[in-house]
Design a protein around this motif. Structure first.
Motif, short mmCIF file in Angstrom:
data_model
loop_
_atom_site.label_atom_id
_atom_site.label_comp_id
_atom_site.label_asym_id
_atom_site.label_seq_id
_atom_site.Cartn_x
_atom_site.Cartn_y
_atom_site.Cartn_z
N GLN A 1 6.55 9.48 -0.18
CA GLN A 1 5.38 8.67 0.12
C GLN A 1 5.75 7.59 1.13
OE1 GLN A 1 4.44 7.17 -3.75
NE2 GLN A 1 5.95 5.55 -3.67
N ARG A 2 4.77 6.92 1.67
CA ARG A 2 5.00 5.84 2.63
C ARG A 2 4.47 4.55 2.01
NH1 ARG A 2 7.09 8.75 6.21
NH2 ARG A 2 6.14 10.47 7.30
N THR A 3 5.31 3.52 2.03
CA THR A 3 4.92 2.22 1.50
C THR A 3 4.89 1.23 2.66
OG1 THR A 3 6.02 2.75 -0.59
CG2 THR A 3 5.48 0.45 -0.22
N GLU B 1 0.86 -1.18 0.00
CA GLU B 1 0.00 0.00 0.00
C GLU B 1 0.90 1.23 0.00
OE1 GLU B 1 -3.40 0.40 0.27
OE2 GLU B 1 -3.88 -1.74 0.25
N ARG B 2 0.56 2.20 -0.80
CA ARG B 2 1.33 3.45 -0.83
C ARG B 2 0.44 4.60 -0.39
NH1 ARG B 2 4.64 2.64 -6.42
NH2 ARG B 2 6.03 1.07 -5.58
N PHE B 3 0.99 5.38 0.49
CA PHE B 3 0.27 6.54 1.00
C PHE B 3 1.06 7.80 0.73
CE2 PHE B 3 -0.96 2.96 3.70
CZ PHE B 3 -2.34 3.02 3.58
N LYS B 4 0.37 8.84 0.37
CA LYS B 4 0.97 10.16 0.18
C LYS B 4 0.42 11.07 1.27
CE LYS B 4 2.97 13.69 -1.81
NZ LYS B 4 3.74 14.35 -0.79
N SER B 5 1.29 11.55 2.12
CA SER B 5 0.86 12.48 3.18
C SER B 5 0.90 13.89 2.63
CB SER B 5 1.78 12.37 4.39
OG SER B 5 1.74 11.07 4.92
#
Length: 146
Positions: free
Chosen positions: A44-46, A34-38
Motif C-alpha cells: 500500500q502507499r501511505t 492516508e493509505r491507498f491500495k493500488s
C-alpha cells in the motif's frame, strides 16, 4: 538546580501542582496519514503524515499536594475537588498549560500548551488513600521550554 519532575496545571498566574505520588504518567502521540491500495500491486502507499495532538494519561494518589501531606478523608477529598476545579475548561476557564518539569530556582519549565481535560476518575473506596486517573488532551504536541 536542574529541572525536576513536577506535573502541574498552569494558567497565566494560577499554578496547581498535581497530587502526589504520581504512579504513572504516559504521553501518547499519534500521526495522521492516508493509505491507498493500488489494484494489482502488492502493498500500500501511505502519504500525508502529520502529527496530531498528544494525549497525557496520569494515575496518581492523594497522599501529598504542593508539599503538604494529606491525612484525613476530608483533606484528600478537598484536594480532589481542587484538582477538579483546576482542570475545568469552559467559557470562564481557558485551556491550560500542562507542566512536566520545573526548575524552582530559574523558574524554567517544560510543558504542553493548549491543554484540556477529557477525563477525570476518582477512587474513594480506600479511606486511607484516595486515587485518581486523569486524561489530558494537548492540542499542540510540542513540548515547550520557557
Amino acid at each position: 538546580m536542574p529541572l525536576q519532575f513536577h506535573p502541574a496545571i498552569a494558567r497565566s498566574t494560577a499554578w496547581f501542582s498535581l497530587p502526589r505520588p504520581i504512579v504513572s504518567l504516559r504521553v501518547q502521540d499519534v500521526w495522521d496519514s492516508e493509505r491507498f491500495k493500488s489494484p494489482l500491486i502488492d502493498g500500500q502507499r501511505t502519504v500525508g503524515h502529520s502529527q496530531g495532538g498528544s494525549t497525557i494519561v496520569i494515575q496518581g494518589q492523594v497522599a501529598a499536594q504542593a508539599g503538604e501531606v494529606r491525612f484525613t478523608e476530608a483533606e484528600m477529598l478537598a484536594t480532589l475537588l481542587s484538582l477538579r476545579e483546576a482542570l475545568h475548561v469552559g467559557e470562564s476557564q481557558p485551556k491550560f498549560d500542562f507542566v512536566l518539569f520545573f526548575d524552582p530556582v530559574t523558574h524554567e519549565r517544560q510543558y504542553f500548551q493548549e491543554c484540556s481535560t477529557t477525563r477525570l476518575e476518582w477512587d474513594l473506596s480506600e479511606a486511607s488513600l484516595y486515587t485518581y486517573s486523569l486524561t489530558i488532551q494537548a492540542d499542540d504536541p510540542q513540548i515547550h521550554t520557557a
